[in-house]
Every structure is written in structure tokens, then in C-alpha cells.
Design a protein around this motif. Structure first.
Motif, PDB file in Angstrom:
ATOM      1  N   LEU A 179       0.822  -1.203   0.000  1.00 55.11           N
ATOM      2  CA  LEU A 179       0.000   0.000   0.000  1.00 55.11           C
ATOM      3  C   LEU A 179       0.862   1.262   0.000  1.00 55.11           C
ATOM      4  O   LEU A 179       0.584   2.214  -0.740  1.00 55.11           O
ATOM      5  CB  LEU A 179      -0.940  -0.006   1.203  1.00 55.11           C
ATOM      6  CG  LEU A 179      -1.970   1.110   1.259  1.00 55.11           C
ATOM      7  CD1 LEU A 179      -2.941   0.983   0.100  1.00 55.11           C
ATOM      8  CD2 LEU A 179      -2.707   1.062   2.572  1.00 55.11           C
ATOM      9  N   LYS A 180       1.921   1.273   0.786  1.00 55.08           N
ATOM     10  CA  LYS A 180       2.825   2.427   0.812  1.00 55.08           C
ATOM     11  C   LYS A 180       3.518   2.612  -0.542  1.00 55.08           C
ATOM     12  O   LYS A 180       3.692   3.741  -1.009  1.00 55.08           O
ATOM     13  CB  LYS A 180       3.872   2.258   1.904  1.00 55.08           C
ATOM     14  CG  LYS A 180       3.345   2.476   3.291  1.00 55.08           C
ATOM     15  CD  LYS A 180       4.467   2.335   4.304  1.00 55.08           C
ATOM     16  CE  LYS A 180       3.991   2.578   5.701  1.00 55.08           C
ATOM     17  NZ  LYS A 180       5.082   2.491   6.684  1.00 55.08           N
ATOM     18  N   THR A 181       3.915   1.520  -1.168  1.00 47.68           N
ATOM     19  CA  THR A 181       4.580   1.604  -2.465  1.00 47.68           C
ATOM     20  C   THR A 181       3.639   2.138  -3.533  1.00 47.68           C
ATOM     21  O   THR A 181       4.024   2.997  -4.341  1.00 47.68           O
ATOM     22  CB  THR A 181       5.110   0.217  -2.873  1.00 47.68           C
ATOM     23  OG1 THR A 181       5.960  -0.266  -1.837  1.00 47.68           O
ATOM     24  CG2 THR A 181       5.861   0.275  -4.179  1.00 47.68           C
ATOM     25  N   VAL A 182       2.401   1.666  -3.543  1.00 49.07           N
ATOM     26  CA  VAL A 182       1.418   2.161  -4.517  1.00 49.07           C
ATOM     27  C   VAL A 182       1.160   3.644  -4.291  1.00 49.07           C
ATOM     28  O   VAL A 182       1.089   4.435  -5.245  1.00 49.07           O
ATOM     29  CB  VAL A 182       0.107   1.337  -4.427  1.00 49.07           C
ATOM     30  CG1 VAL A 182      -1.016   1.994  -5.208  1.00 49.07           C
ATOM     31  CG2 VAL A 182       0.349  -0.072  -4.931  1.00 49.07           C
ATOM     32  N   PHE A 183       1.051   4.073  -3.035  1.00 46.67           N
ATOM     33  CA  PHE A 183       0.823   5.487  -2.724  1.00 46.67           C
ATOM     34  C   PHE A 183       1.990   6.344  -3.219  1.00 46.67           C
ATOM     35  O   PHE A 183       1.780   7.399  -3.818  1.00 46.67           O
ATOM     36  CB  PHE A 183       0.627   5.662  -1.218  1.00 46.67           C
ATOM     37  CG  PHE A 183       0.370   7.067  -0.804  1.00 46.67           C
ATOM     38  CD1 PHE A 183      -0.833   7.681  -1.111  1.00 46.67           C
ATOM     39  CD2 PHE A 183       1.331   7.788  -0.117  1.00 46.67           C
ATOM     40  CE1 PHE A 183      -1.078   8.990  -0.742  1.00 46.67           C
ATOM     41  CE2 PHE A 183       1.100   9.093   0.257  1.00 46.67           C
ATOM     42  CZ  PHE A 183      -0.109   9.700  -0.056  1.00 46.67           C
ATOM     43  N   LEU A 184       3.227   5.890  -3.010  1.00 43.31           N
ATOM     44  CA  LEU A 184       4.383   6.645  -3.477  1.00 43.31           C
ATOM     45  C   LEU A 184       4.423   6.707  -4.998  1.00 43.31           C
ATOM     46  O   LEU A 184       4.755   7.751  -5.576  1.00 43.31           O
ATOM     47  CB  LEU A 184       5.664   6.013  -2.933  1.00 43.31           C
ATOM     48  CG  LEU A 184       6.942   6.784  -3.204  1.00 43.31           C
ATOM     49  CD1 LEU A 184       6.901   8.156  -2.545  1.00 43.31           C
ATOM     50  CD2 LEU A 184       8.137   6.012  -2.719  1.00 43.31           C
TER      51      LEU A 184
ATOM     52  N   VAL B 129       1.829   6.680  -6.996  1.00 46.26           N
ATOM     53  CA  VAL B 129       0.794   7.632  -7.414  1.00 46.26           C
ATOM     54  C   VAL B 129       1.303   9.064  -7.248  1.00 46.26           C
ATOM     55  O   VAL B 129       1.088   9.912  -8.117  1.00 46.26           O
ATOM     56  CB  VAL B 129      -0.516   7.403  -6.615  1.00 46.26           C
ATOM     57  CG1 VAL B 129      -1.488   8.540  -6.803  1.00 46.26           C
ATOM     58  CG2 VAL B 129      -1.150   6.091  -7.038  1.00 46.26           C
ATOM     59  N   LEU B 130       2.021   9.330  -6.158  1.00 48.53           N
ATOM     60  CA  LEU B 130       2.591  10.670  -5.973  1.00 48.53           C
ATOM     61  C   LEU B 130       3.627  10.990  -7.048  1.00 48.53           C
ATOM     62  O   LEU B 130       3.675  12.110  -7.561  1.00 48.53           O
ATOM     63  CB  LEU B 130       3.218  10.785  -4.589  1.00 48.53           C
ATOM     64  CG  LEU B 130       2.264  10.933  -3.425  1.00 48.53           C
ATOM     65  CD1 LEU B 130       3.034  10.988  -2.124  1.00 48.53           C
ATOM     66  CD2 LEU B 130       1.399  12.165  -3.583  1.00 48.53           C
TER      67      LEU B 130
END
Length: 110
Positions: A34-39, A41-42
């Protein structure tokens, strides 16, 4: 066929039992994903900002800089993102509890 651990079947999945390494590994992998996907997207947002904001803008911060800094808007966004990412990393680093801490002393009866 692989069996689920006992804490998963009994519904005590979130209790952090020492014997349930499988359950903790699943949650840590999901959290990392989840953290990797969020980064990502940023970072995609930064690419889009860079493609569509090519004008030069001025950045003014009177207490620290006497003259305005004039840079392309995309580069300015990237710098703000990098500073925020580094600040967040530094604030979240080292939050784990050390194992060598002494227990609290009990209050004496007077």
C-alpha cells in the motif's frame, strides 16, 4: 494444502501473538504494498505536473532569502515533494522500542 494459523481461524488475527509469524508477515507485506502504490501515485502526479507546468515562477520567502528564486514550476514542485518526503522519512525513522529498557520502578508504600 497449507493450513492457516490458529489465530486466523479463531478471529484473533490482530492480537500480535508471538507464534503467528504467518499472519504478521501478511499484514506487513500488505502495508508495504500500500505504501509503495501510494508513493508511485505521488510520483505519477509529479510527472503530470512537470508535463503541464512549464512556466517560470518566482518563489519568495523574505526571512530566508533576500531575492526571489525563479525556477520552472515543475522543478519547484519536485523540490517541495523531495523536501516533504525527506522530512516525513526523518520524522518516522527510529520509532521502534528498544529491548533493553528497564521496567518502571514500583511506587513504595508510605
Amino acid at each position: 494444502m497449507a493450513r492457516a494459523c490458529d489465530s486466523f481461524r479463531t478471529g484473533a488475527l490482530l492480537t500480535r501473538r508471538a507464534g503467528c509469524l504467518l499472519c504478521r508477515g501478511i499484514f506487513m507485506n500488505a502495508k508495504l504494498l500500500l505504501k509503495t502504490v501510494f508513493l508511485l501515485v505521488l510520483l505519477l502526479l509529479l510527472v503530470l505536473i512537470g508535463l503541464h507546468n512549464k512556466d517560470t515562477i518566482g518563489f519568495v520567502l523574505p526571512p530566508l532569502m533576500a531575492r526571489p528564486v525563479r525556477l520552472p514550476a515543475a522543478l519547484m514542485y519536485f523540490i517541495f515533494f523531495a523536501v516533504g518526503l525527506l522530512a516525513g522519512t526523518l520524522l518516522n525513522a527510529g520509532g521502534g522500542r528498544k529491548g533493553g529498557s528497564a521496567p518502571r520502578a514500583a511506587k513504595s508504600d508510605r
